[in-house]
Design an enzyme around this catalytic site. Structure first.
Site, PDB file in Angstrom:
ATOM      1  N   LYS A 263      22.124  18.880  23.727  1.00  0.00           N
ATOM      2  CA  LYS A 263      21.439  17.623  24.026  1.00  0.00           C
ATOM      3  C   LYS A 263      21.855  17.160  25.412  1.00  0.00           C
ATOM      4  O   LYS A 263      23.056  17.053  25.702  1.00  0.00           O
ATOM      5  CB  LYS A 263      21.835  16.578  22.977  1.00  0.00           C
ATOM      6  CG  LYS A 263      21.421  15.150  23.299  1.00  0.00           C
ATOM      7  CD  LYS A 263      21.873  14.235  22.180  1.00  0.00           C
ATOM      8  CE  LYS A 263      21.632  12.776  22.515  1.00  0.00           C
ATOM      9  NZ  LYS A 263      21.953  11.883  21.383  1.00  0.00           N
TER      10      LYS A 263
ATOM     11  N   ARG B  49      24.298   4.095  13.336  1.00  0.00           N
ATOM     12  CA  ARG B  49      24.719   2.879  14.031  1.00  0.00           C
ATOM     13  C   ARG B  49      24.587   1.639  13.157  1.00  0.00           C
ATOM     14  O   ARG B  49      24.910   0.533  13.601  1.00  0.00           O
ATOM     15  CB  ARG B  49      23.882   2.663  15.294  1.00  0.00           C
ATOM     16  CG  ARG B  49      23.900   3.811  16.277  1.00  0.00           C
ATOM     17  CD  ARG B  49      23.036   3.488  17.472  1.00  0.00           C
ATOM     18  NE  ARG B  49      22.709   4.678  18.249  1.00  0.00           N
ATOM     19  CZ  ARG B  49      21.871   4.697  19.277  1.00  0.00           C
ATOM     20  NH1 ARG B  49      21.281   3.577  19.655  1.00  0.00           N
ATOM     21  NH2 ARG B  49      21.611   5.814  19.928  1.00  0.00           N
TER      22      ARG B  49
ATOM     23  N   GLU C 106      15.810  12.179  13.627  1.00  0.00           N
ATOM     24  CA  GLU C 106      17.248  11.888  13.674  1.00  0.00           C
ATOM     25  C   GLU C 106      17.474  10.426  13.328  1.00  0.00           C
ATOM     26  O   GLU C 106      16.880   9.542  13.937  1.00  0.00           O
ATOM     27  CB  GLU C 106      17.791  12.169  15.073  1.00  0.00           C
ATOM     28  CG  GLU C 106      19.217  11.714  15.308  1.00  0.00           C
ATOM     29  CD  GLU C 106      19.611  11.741  16.775  1.00  0.00           C
ATOM     30  OE1 GLU C 106      20.550  11.003  17.151  1.00  0.00           O
ATOM     31  OE2 GLU C 106      18.989  12.486  17.565  1.00  0.00           O
TER      32      GLU C 106
END
Length: 216
Positions: A131, A47, A43
């Protein structure tokens, strides 16, 4: 064939590395080092300014990897991630608007939850792979054990607080498909281009998980 989030998590076990990539020039080497350690799914968090481009170049140069985009907190990010080549999307939380964006982009989606009410909300939208974020060590292990009864058939990927020291505590749980981890590719090793050490960390995680499977 359409990829499901459950299939993504199965391939990710034991660990899906969570990557913050600040330098695009390091993206492919980092992904290659993880792949050499047995990683099949990773992943890339959105950001940083180069995150979407990092998804694109990793997908181009390492087509055997499954590459997802993480930390999606705005609906428009789903289309951006899809256009960059991301094969699945991950959020730290869950809203109906994010779910609609994932559906519109036809992307496998791993929404974040923390409470029973959030699990129920995700269930109402058809999600059964979730998650758990943040995963706070032994507290989250206890929570996942308590979730097993009322939430049958739900598979979790705990992220945010998982370490080599508590990795097996999570993986032992029958409702944990895999964990998300940043320790496999820490910033210090990435900046030092210590690819062999990153490969070793990935391989060690797989070795730990394999020891668990063999003792079952």
């Amino acid at each position: 064939m359409t990829l499901t989030m459950d299939e993504v998590l199965q391939r990710a076990r034991p660990v899906m590395p969570v990557l913050v990539i600040d330098d695009l020039n390091l993206a492919v080497d980092l992904a290659r080092a993880l792949h050499a350690g047995g990683v099949e799914v990773l992943e890339v968090t959105l950001r940083t300014a180069c995150a979407l481009k990092a998804v694109e170049v990793i997908r181009r140069d390492l087509p055997d990897l499954l590459v997802g985009a993480g930390t999606l907190i705005h609906a428009e990010q789903f289309a951006e991630a899809r256009d960059a080549g991301a094969q699945f999307a991950v959020s730290p939380g869950f809203t109906a608007r994010l779910a609609a964006a994932a559906e519109q982009c036809a992307m496998p989606y791993l929404p974040g939850v923390m409470t029973p009410s959030e699990v129920l909300m995700a269930l109402e939208h058809g999600y059964r792979s979730l998650k758990l974020f943040p995963a706070n060590g032994s507290t989250s292990v206890k929570m996942l054990k308590s979730f097993k009864g009322p939430f049958t058939g739900i598979r979790f990927c705990p992220t945010g607080g998982v370490t080599p020291d508590n990795l097996l505590s999570f993986l032992r749980l029958p409702n944990v498909a895999c964990v998300g981890g940043t320790w496999i590719a820490p910033e210090s090793l990435v900046k030092a281009r210590a690819w062999d050490q990153i490969t070793q960390l990935a391989a060690e995680a797989r070795y730990l998980a394999a020891s668990l499977e063999h003792s079952a």
